[in-house]
Design an enzyme around this catalytic site. Structure first.
Site, PDB file in Angstrom:
ATOM      1  N   TYR A 124      97.003-133.685 -51.977  1.00 17.58           N
ATOM      2  CA  TYR A 124      98.089-132.723 -51.744  1.00 17.58           C
ATOM      3  C   TYR A 124      97.614-131.289 -51.994  1.00 17.58           C
ATOM      4  O   TYR A 124      97.876-130.380 -51.189  1.00 17.58           O
ATOM      5  CB  TYR A 124      99.225-133.100 -52.698  1.00 17.58           C
ATOM      6  CG  TYR A 124     100.442-132.230 -52.687  1.00 17.58           C
ATOM      7  CD1 TYR A 124     101.353-132.270 -51.635  1.00 17.58           C
ATOM      8  CD2 TYR A 124     100.719-131.390 -53.768  1.00 17.58           C
ATOM      9  CE1 TYR A 124     102.497-131.494 -51.660  1.00 17.58           C
ATOM     10  CE2 TYR A 124     101.867-130.621 -53.805  1.00 17.58           C
ATOM     11  CZ  TYR A 124     102.751-130.675 -52.745  1.00 17.58           C
ATOM     12  OH  TYR A 124     103.887-129.916 -52.774  1.00 17.58           O
ATOM     13  N   LYS A 130      97.676-128.154 -49.432  1.00 15.84           N
ATOM     14  CA  LYS A 130      98.475-126.979 -49.788  1.00 15.84           C
ATOM     15  C   LYS A 130      97.618-125.735 -50.009  1.00 15.84           C
ATOM     16  O   LYS A 130      98.000-124.617 -49.659  1.00 15.84           O
ATOM     17  CB  LYS A 130      99.294-127.266 -51.055  1.00 15.84           C
ATOM     18  CG  LYS A 130     100.446-128.232 -50.837  1.00 15.84           C
ATOM     19  CD  LYS A 130     101.372-127.731 -49.759  1.00 15.84           C
ATOM     20  CE  LYS A 130     102.749-128.350 -49.817  1.00 15.84           C
ATOM     21  NZ  LYS A 130     103.560-127.979 -48.631  1.00 15.84           N
TER      22      LYS A 130
HETATM   23  P1  NAD Z   1     111.981-133.133 -49.889  1.00  8.71           P
HETATM   24  O1  NAD Z   1     111.381-134.498 -49.861  1.00  8.71           O
HETATM   25  O2  NAD Z   1     113.331-132.990 -50.491  1.00  8.71           O
HETATM   26  O3  NAD Z   1     112.048-132.534 -48.405  1.00  8.71           O
HETATM   27  C1  NAD Z   1     110.953-132.588 -47.540  1.00  8.71           C
HETATM   28  C2  NAD Z   1     111.455-132.959 -46.171  1.00  8.71           C
HETATM   29  O4  NAD Z   1     110.342-132.993 -45.257  1.00  8.71           O
HETATM   30  C3  NAD Z   1     112.101-134.349 -46.116  1.00  8.71           C
HETATM   31  O5  NAD Z   1     113.424-134.258 -45.623  1.00  8.71           O
HETATM   32  C4  NAD Z   1     111.216-135.144 -45.169  1.00  8.71           C
HETATM   33  O6  NAD Z   1     111.920-136.079 -44.365  1.00  8.71           O
HETATM   34  C5  NAD Z   1     110.597-134.042 -44.331  1.00  8.71           C
HETATM   35  N1  NAD Z   1     109.357-134.477 -43.686  1.00  8.71           N
HETATM   36  C6  NAD Z   1     108.353-135.171 -44.263  1.00  8.71           C
HETATM   37  N2  NAD Z   1     107.405-135.425 -43.344  1.00  8.71           N
HETATM   38  C7  NAD Z   1     107.818-134.878 -42.177  1.00  8.71           C
HETATM   39  C8  NAD Z   1     107.258-134.797 -40.881  1.00  8.71           C
HETATM   40  N3  NAD Z   1     106.081-135.366 -40.593  1.00  8.71           N
HETATM   41  N4  NAD Z   1     107.943-134.145 -39.921  1.00  8.71           N
HETATM   42  C9  NAD Z   1     109.146-133.576 -40.192  1.00  8.71           C
HETATM   43  N5  NAD Z   1     109.722-133.642 -41.404  1.00  8.71           N
HETATM   44  C10 NAD Z   1     109.066-134.280 -42.381  1.00  8.71           C
HETATM   45  O7  NAD Z   1     110.932-132.178 -50.638  1.00  8.71           O
HETATM   46  P2  NAD Z   1     111.040-130.650 -51.118  1.00  8.71           P
HETATM   47  O8  NAD Z   1     110.830-130.644 -52.588  1.00  8.71           O
HETATM   48  O9  NAD Z   1     112.217-129.984 -50.549  1.00  8.71           O
HETATM   49  O10 NAD Z   1     109.698-130.065 -50.487  1.00  8.71           O
HETATM   50  C11 NAD Z   1     109.671-129.128 -49.437  1.00  8.71           C
HETATM   51  C12 NAD Z   1     108.281-128.528 -49.354  1.00  8.71           C
HETATM   52  O11 NAD Z   1     107.986-127.815 -50.554  1.00  8.71           O
HETATM   53  C13 NAD Z   1     107.164-129.564 -49.198  1.00  8.71           C
HETATM   54  O12 NAD Z   1     106.161-129.043 -48.364  1.00  8.71           O
HETATM   55  C14 NAD Z   1     106.640-129.701 -50.607  1.00  8.71           C
HETATM   56  O13 NAD Z   1     105.322-130.187 -50.639  1.00  8.71           O
HETATM   57  C15 NAD Z   1     106.759-128.261 -51.071  1.00  8.71           C
HETATM   58  N6  NAD Z   1     106.758-128.071 -52.509  1.00  8.71           N
HETATM   59  C16 NAD Z   1     107.753-128.582 -53.267  1.00  8.71           C
HETATM   60  C17 NAD Z   1     107.726-128.370 -54.636  1.00  8.71           C
HETATM   61  C18 NAD Z   1     108.801-128.895 -55.525  1.00  8.71           C
HETATM   62  O14 NAD Z   1     108.723-128.647 -56.740  1.00  8.71           O
HETATM   63  N7  NAD Z   1     109.814-129.563 -55.000  1.00  8.71           N
HETATM   64  C19 NAD Z   1     106.669-127.664 -55.230  1.00  8.71           C
HETATM   65  C20 NAD Z   1     105.680-127.142 -54.418  1.00  8.71           C
HETATM   66  C21 NAD Z   1     105.740-127.353 -53.060  1.00  8.71           C
END
Ligand code: NAD
Length: 330
Positions: free
Chosen positions: A171, A175
């Site tokens: 990951y 990222k």
């Molecule tokens: P989440 O799981 O709630 O939402 C992510 C969404 O992406 C999901 O609805 C999923 O169905 C969708 N998705 C996954 N693969 C896909 C694809 N191939 N095509 C289209 N949609 C797809 O997660 P989140 O926490 O809201 O994360 C959002 C972004 O933020 C991600 O990139 C995650 O890596 C990043 N992020 C999150 C955090 C955190 O603390 N939550 C920290 C750093 C980065």
């Protein structure tokens, strides 16, 4: 110095694409963009937190929520992890409204494992959804933006990549690559009114369920969770706390580009990859020896006053310290 109060920031007549907008952070971005007047493509494949399965309902539900608010949105349920899926997301915007102004590349999931145990099933899909998807959606979106001489791109990075987090080598690699990609888009896009930045968000979302598996075994992780309690207990690690900075960065008001920003528990900060003054080898074409490097290694390593968290855990500690210093928490 703090800026004076500004008029409401609007996205009227702007067309925005948010990938992975069926849940978590993306859903909040899409809802707020729509509340502020944007026409939104809500993309989501609808899989699980580890990227398994697919369902149209995640994206369609958010589109309904937006329409209930009186906003304008269309759903796209393709996977951004394929070239065809990325093209389809952008085409959805072009078919519906003929332009693309904003791209928030946000879709993603986790497949955590110790570095030595990572399999191709844990590496390839993670690189596809985080790194390659940024190209698959980003390239057609960039072309559409370039045609209009205006664009705002925001790529979702992670503190796990920039500062380090155990069991996330796959990951963090995907990222971390967002920084290089965004930097180059910012440079190339500047001639066409296209700005590009990276956000390192933090929120307890579905991804937290993936995170929890065995993580408490890592002493620093357990400790950082305690440190972060100050924010969790105050409800600050919800997705909504990331929306203001994310949307500001893709607004017309924002002139910043080529940047890297952190949003963590209500602390919003610029992050930079910095270099110290370093040590310059003596004049001439003879390269220094390893022993010269050893002799000057302290100077080479010096970063002056810059601080740089070396892990996510340290970032939480820094956030807590900043919060205390600024009197936000006792
Ligand atoms: P989440 O799981 O709630 O939402 C992510 C969404 O992406 C999901 O609805 C999923 O169905 C969708 N998705 C996954 N693969 C896909 C694809 N191939 N095509 C289209 N949609 C797809 O997660 P989140 O926490 O809201 O994360 C959002 C972004 O933020 C991600 O990139 C995650 O890596 C990043 N992020 C999150 C955090 C955190 O603390 N939550 C920290 C750093 C980065």
């Amino acid at each position: 110095m703090e800026s004076a109060a500004v008029a409401q920031i609007r996205f009227d007549d702007r067309v925005a694409i948010v990938t992975g907008a069926g849940n978590g952070l993306g859903r909040e971005y899409a809802l707020e963009l729509a509340r502020r007047g944007a026409k939104v493509v809500v993309n989501d494949l609808g899989g699980s937190g580890s990227g398994v399965g697919a369902s149209a309902t995640a994206a369609e539900r958010v589109v309904e929520e937006i329409r209930d608010l009186g906003g304008t949105a269309v759903a796209n349920t393709d996977s951004v992890a394929t070239r065809a899926g990325g093209a389809s997301v952008v085409q959805t915007a072009l078919d519906a409204w003929g332009r693309v102004d904003v791209l928030i590349s946000n879709a993603g999931f986790l497949r955590n494992s110790r570095f030595e145990d990572l399999t191709d099933e844990q590496i390839d899909p993670i690189i596809d959804v985080h790194l390659k998807a940024a190209f698959y959606v980003g390239q057609p979106a960039y072309r559409a933006m370039r045609a209009n001489g205006y664009g705002r791109m925001l790529f979702t990075g992670s503190a796990s990549a920039m500062f380090g987090h155990a069991w996330q080598a796959n990951y963090a690699s995907g990222k971390g690559a967002m920084v290089g990609l965004s930097n180059v888009i910012a440079l190339e896009g500047s001639a066409y009114g296209i700005q590009s930045n990276v956000l390192l968000p933090t929120a307890v979302s579905r991804l937290a369920d993936e995170m929890d598996q065995g993580f408490m075994e890592i002493p620093e992780f357990a400790k950082s969770i305690q440190t972060a309690d100050f924010s969790a207990s105050d409800g600050r690690v919800v997705p909504e706390f990331n929306t203001p900075l994310a949307l500001y960065l893709v607004s017309e008001n924002c002139q910043a580009t080529h940047g890297l920003y952190s949003s963590n528990s209500g602390r919003y900060a610029r992050v930079r990859i910095c270099a110290g003054e370093g040590w310059v080898a003596p004049k001439g074409s003879v390269p220094p020896t390893l022993e010269d490097i050893s002799t000057h290694f302290d100077k080479i390593s010096e970063l002056g006053e810059f601080s740089q968290p070396m892990t996510v855990y340290e970032e939480f500690t820094a956030v807590a310290a900043a919060a205390r210093k600024q009197g936000v928490y006792p």
